[in-house]
Design a protein around this motif. Structure first.
Motif, PDB file in Angstrom:
ATOM      1  N   PHE A  54       0.045  -1.140   0.081  1.00 26.52           N
ATOM      2  CA  PHE A  54       0.050   0.311   0.082  1.00 26.52           C
ATOM      3  C   PHE A  54       0.542   1.486  -0.280  1.00 26.52           C
ATOM      4  O   PHE A  54       0.442   1.840   0.095  1.00 26.52           O
ATOM      5  N   GLN A  55       2.194   1.115  -0.069  1.00 27.69           N
ATOM      6  CA  GLN A  55       2.671   2.350   0.130  1.00 27.69           C
ATOM      7  C   GLN A  55       2.432   3.397  -1.343  1.00 27.69           C
ATOM      8  O   GLN A  55       2.241   2.616  -2.249  1.00 27.69           O
ATOM      9  N   THR A  56       2.534   4.232  -0.498  1.00 30.27           N
ATOM     10  CA  THR A  56       2.463   5.637  -1.832  1.00 30.27           C
ATOM     11  C   THR A  56       0.773   5.890  -2.421  1.00 30.27           C
ATOM     12  O   THR A  56       0.396   7.415  -2.421  1.00 30.27           O
ATOM     13  N   LEU A  57       0.258   4.962  -1.121  1.00 33.58           N
ATOM     14  CA  LEU A  57      -1.219   5.808  -1.123  1.00 33.58           C
ATOM     15  C   LEU A  57      -1.742   6.520  -0.816  1.00 33.58           C
ATOM     16  O   LEU A  57      -1.579   7.153   0.284  1.00 33.58           O
ATOM     17  N   PRO A  58      -2.220   7.997  -1.088  1.00 32.87           N
ATOM     18  CA  PRO A  58      -3.393   9.366  -0.810  1.00 32.87           C
ATOM     19  C   PRO A  58      -3.669   9.165   0.720  1.00 32.87           C
ATOM     20  O   PRO A  58      -4.617   8.334   0.090  1.00 32.87           O
ATOM     21  N   LEU A  59      -3.822   9.760   1.683  1.00 29.53           N
ATOM     22  CA  LEU A  59      -4.064   9.812   2.778  1.00 29.53           C
ATOM     23  C   LEU A  59      -5.441  10.523   1.840  1.00 29.53           C
ATOM     24  O   LEU A  59      -4.796  12.212   2.962  1.00 29.53           O
ATOM     25  N   MET A  60      -6.311  10.418   1.588  1.00 29.76           N
ATOM     26  CA  MET A  60      -7.017  12.270   1.122  1.00 29.76           C
ATOM     27  C   MET A  60      -8.013  12.883   2.767  1.00 29.76           C
ATOM     28  O   MET A  60      -8.313  11.925   3.136  1.00 29.76           O
ATOM     29  N   ASP A  76       4.140  18.724  -1.979  1.00 35.71           N
ATOM     30  CA  ASP A  76       2.790  19.422  -2.020  1.00 35.71           C
ATOM     31  C   ASP A  76       2.240  19.180  -0.848  1.00 35.71           C
ATOM     32  O   ASP A  76       0.839  19.908  -0.938  1.00 35.71           O
ATOM     33  N   GLY A  77       3.078  18.764   0.273  1.00 36.58           N
ATOM     34  CA  GLY A  77       1.849  17.931   1.386  1.00 36.58           C
ATOM     35  C   GLY A  77       0.894  17.804   1.827  1.00 36.58           C
ATOM     36  O   GLY A  77       0.008  16.854   2.736  1.00 36.58           O
ATOM     37  N   GLN A  78       1.042  16.272   0.551  1.00 36.29           N
ATOM     38  CA  GLN A  78       0.222  15.287   0.405  1.00 36.29           C
ATOM     39  C   GLN A  78       1.043  13.907   1.114  1.00 36.29           C
ATOM     40  O   GLN A  78       1.860  13.900   0.859  1.00 36.29           O
ATOM     41  N   ALA A  79      -0.089  13.585   2.307  1.00 37.23           N
ATOM     42  CA  ALA A  79       0.289  12.163   2.802  1.00 37.23           C
ATOM     43  C   ALA A  79       0.232  10.716   2.355  1.00 37.23           C
ATOM     44  O   ALA A  79      -1.796  10.721   2.452  1.00 37.23           O
ATOM     45  N   ARG A  80       0.863  10.359   2.219  1.00 38.55           N
ATOM     46  CA  ARG A  80       0.519   8.912   2.003  1.00 38.55           C
ATOM     47  C   ARG A  80       0.777   7.543   2.802  1.00 38.55           C
ATOM     48  O   ARG A  80       1.991   7.938   3.671  1.00 38.55           O
ATOM     49  N   ILE A  81       0.740   6.879   2.648  1.00 34.94           N
ATOM     50  CA  ILE A  81       0.450   5.509   3.335  1.00 34.94           C
ATOM     51  C   ILE A  81       3.016   5.319   2.899  1.00 34.94           C
ATOM     52  O   ILE A  81       3.173   5.057   1.706  1.00 34.94           O
ATOM     53  N   GLN A  82       3.670   4.822   3.437  1.00 35.21           N
ATOM     54  CA  GLN A  82       4.424   4.084   3.939  1.00 35.21           C
ATOM     55  C   GLN A  82       4.604   3.212   4.119  1.00 35.21           C
ATOM     56  O   GLN A  82       4.832   2.321   3.395  1.00 35.21           O
ATOM     57  N   ARG A  83       3.910   2.418   5.144  1.00 37.39           N
ATOM     58  CA  ARG A  83       4.087   1.370   5.506  1.00 37.39           C
ATOM     59  C   ARG A  83       2.965   0.684   6.635  1.00 37.39           C
ATOM     60  O   ARG A  83       2.964   0.639   7.124  1.00 37.39           O
ATOM     61  N   ALA A  84       2.260  -0.185   6.056  1.00 37.11           N
ATOM     62  CA  ALA A  84       0.610  -0.848   7.040  1.00 37.11           C
ATOM     63  C   ALA A  84       1.710  -1.451   7.545  1.00 37.11           C
ATOM     64  O   ALA A  84       1.486  -3.660   7.120  1.00 37.11           O
ATOM     65  N   VAL A  85       1.758  -1.474   9.443  1.00 38.09           N
ATOM     66  CA  VAL A  85       2.032  -2.628   9.460  1.00 38.09           C
ATOM     67  C   VAL A  85       0.878  -3.204  10.679  1.00 38.09           C
ATOM     68  O   VAL A  85       0.344  -1.222  11.154  1.00 38.09           O
ATOM     69  N   THR A  86       0.790  -4.404  11.665  1.00 42.32           N
ATOM     70  CA  THR A  86      -0.142  -4.584  12.660  1.00 42.32           C
ATOM     71  C   THR A  86       0.845  -4.353  13.757  1.00 42.32           C
ATOM     72  O   THR A  86       2.503  -3.938  13.613  1.00 42.32           O
TER      73      THR A  86
END
Length: 491
Positions: A319-325, A357-367
């Motif tokens: 999921f890395q780079t997906l935008p957190l809208m 540009d200030g867009q936050a994005r997923i880096q790594r989704a862990v549990t």
């Protein structure tokens, strides 16, 4: 008669051409499964839904209607819908607990305006623009702030004024209101956001909210249906213990309703690490951040929405780079460094990055799972992808075997039964599982079919001749997360 009919009896005598329909071989592949998200959060008394009632949400209007305009749950659902596609969205609203108190904040205007301008006030990340005219004194500006806040029904707070001081009060009672950030000029002078000339403010952040609803009410009203993703607003230990127990139960053999939950937590590196030390569950992903104007439940809804959407398409793809809208990133000075991100990931806290540009994005989704039951380091359930892929494998193998062999007789391998008989043997099941593995492989979910064939065991149980025991050993595909390069040059 060799053919095993489901409905047509062998004793029928009346002349006719009898036809029955059997769909056990209708699928030569595993069909895509419809995914769903369940959001749980605080509602307002103005909502039409009952406390703890499950609702299917089709649009933002229904979110407001069921749970109240300006409620935390309606806020979550709107951002969830912004971040996801192709999944069903359900929600359970919880009324404020009896005796709960509401968080409050104050904005004191300490000096008036000497020029015309605009006051850019952010409440929970939502911008409120307040026009200010030259000569406005502190009381006038405070009243203007009050009026602008109360005019926006989507804000999570209401406002009242006493001379030069505005009091903001959370609409929902409980501790979540303490997480509503109050600030001015998020984008700064370069973007045209600064206090009007002469105006000065003293902001005291939200505090005093206490006593959250009991998540047991929501869990009790969750039907025994599959909710692949659970978005939860509450982060206190008592409620998380209840949620984790429910998730563990849903992954158990007696229910097989695999769910994965998402929360978010605001705090410093030390705060987040301390929290992580209290959790160790493979079915919970916690997003950690600090000093963002956006509330934790919006971070959680963005994270959950993106993972639900893209995980439904391909559970094994990272999921890395997906935008957190809908999320406003923390200022650069408050963003976690690479070293701090490493600490958080090792502790079981999911991380983000921020583009120029200030867009936050997923880096790594862990549990939050980092240790075995023996207290030893254990990375087997580290990545959220692993759990989503296992859930798909579990669901698809149950579908395949249930579709093909729903009312079959069981015989030993090598039994010479007639063609068309509804009989299955361990060898037949094993061949079906190898064919299913090939489908998983073509979807990019698993690898190494030879290892799978070698380690796959299908046998009739020694104590119960009506039971088949299967050892299913898929090697899950991994994700490309790190590329290490050494440039060894010559001159």
């Amino acid at each position: 008669m060799a053919v095993s009919f489901n409905d047509i009896p062998s004793s029928v005598l009346a002349p006719s051409i009898y036809v029955e329909i059997d769909n056990s071989r209708a699928f030569h592949f595993t069909p895509p499964f419809k995914r769903s998200v369940l959001a749980i959060g605080p509602m307002l008394a103005t909502g039409s839904a009952q406390d703890g009632e499950l609702k299917l949400i089709y649009n933002n209007t229904e979110a407001d209607q069921y749970f109240g305009v300006g409620s935390i749950l309606a806020d979550m659902l709107k951002n969830l819908r912004l971040n996801t596609r192709g999944v069903d969205i359900y929600a359970i609203g919880l009324a404020d607990a009896a005796g709960a108190t509401k968080a409050t904040a104050t904005i004191q205007v300490t000096s008036g305006a000497t020029r015309n301008g605009t006051l850019f006030l952010y409440i929970g990340g939502r911008l409120v623009r307040i026009p200010v005219a030259a000569g406005d004194n502190p009381a006038t500006i405070a009243t203007a702030i009050q009026d602008a806040v109360n005019a926006d029904s989507l804000l999570l707070t209401t406002a009242s004024v006493l001379t030069d001081t505005v009091t903001l009060t959370a609409r929902n009672a409980g501790t979540l209101g303490n997480q509503i950030d109050i600030r001015t000029n998020y984008y700064g002078k370069a973007a045209g956001e600064e206090l009007p000339a002469g105006v000065a403010l003293t902001i005291t952040q939200m505090a005093g909210g206490a006593t959250d609803p009991d998540l047991a009410d929501a869990i009790a009203n969750m039907p025994d249906e599959r909710f692949d993703f659970v978005l939860n607003a509450f982060t206190d230990n008592a409620n998380l213990n209840l949620l984790e127990a429910e998730l563990d139960s849903r992954w158990g053999y007696s229910r097989m309703l695999e769910s994965h939950a998402f929360i978010a937590l605001k705090g410093t590196l030390a705060t987040l690490s301390t929290f992580a030390a209290s959790r160790n569950n493979p079915h919970l992903t916690t997003m950690g951040f600090n000093d963002s104007p956006t509330a934790p439940w919006i971070w959680a809804s963005a994270y959950c929405g993106q993972v639900a959407w893209h995980g439904s398409i391909d559970p094994a793809r990272p999921f890395q780079t997906l935008p957190l809208m809908g999320v406003l990133a923390p200022p650069l000075s408050s963003q976690f460094t690479l070293q701090e991100q490493e600490i958080l990931l090792a502790d079981g806290i999911a991380t983000y990055t921020v583009e120029r540009d200030g867009q936050a994005r997923i880096q790594r989704a862990v549990t939050t799972y980092t240790q075995s039951p023996q207290g030893l380091p254990d990375a087997s359930f580290r990545d959220t992808n692993t759990l989503l892929t296992l859930a798909y494998v579990s669901q698809s193998v149950r579908f395949r075997l249930g579709q093909k062999f729903r009312r079959h007789k069981l015989a030993k391998s090598g039994t010479r039964f007639g063609p068309g008989q509804a009989i299955v043997t361990p060898v037949i099941i094993k061949a079906e599982l190898i064919a299913l593995f090939s489908e998983w492989e073509s979807l990019g979910l698993v690898e190494d079919i030879e290892q799978f064939k070698d380690d796959l065991i299908v046998e009739i149980n020694a104590q119960d001749p009506n039971r088949v025991d299967i050892l299913l050993p898929p090697n899950l595909v991994n994700q490309l997360r790190i590329t290490a390069i050494q440039i060894q040059f010559r001159v």
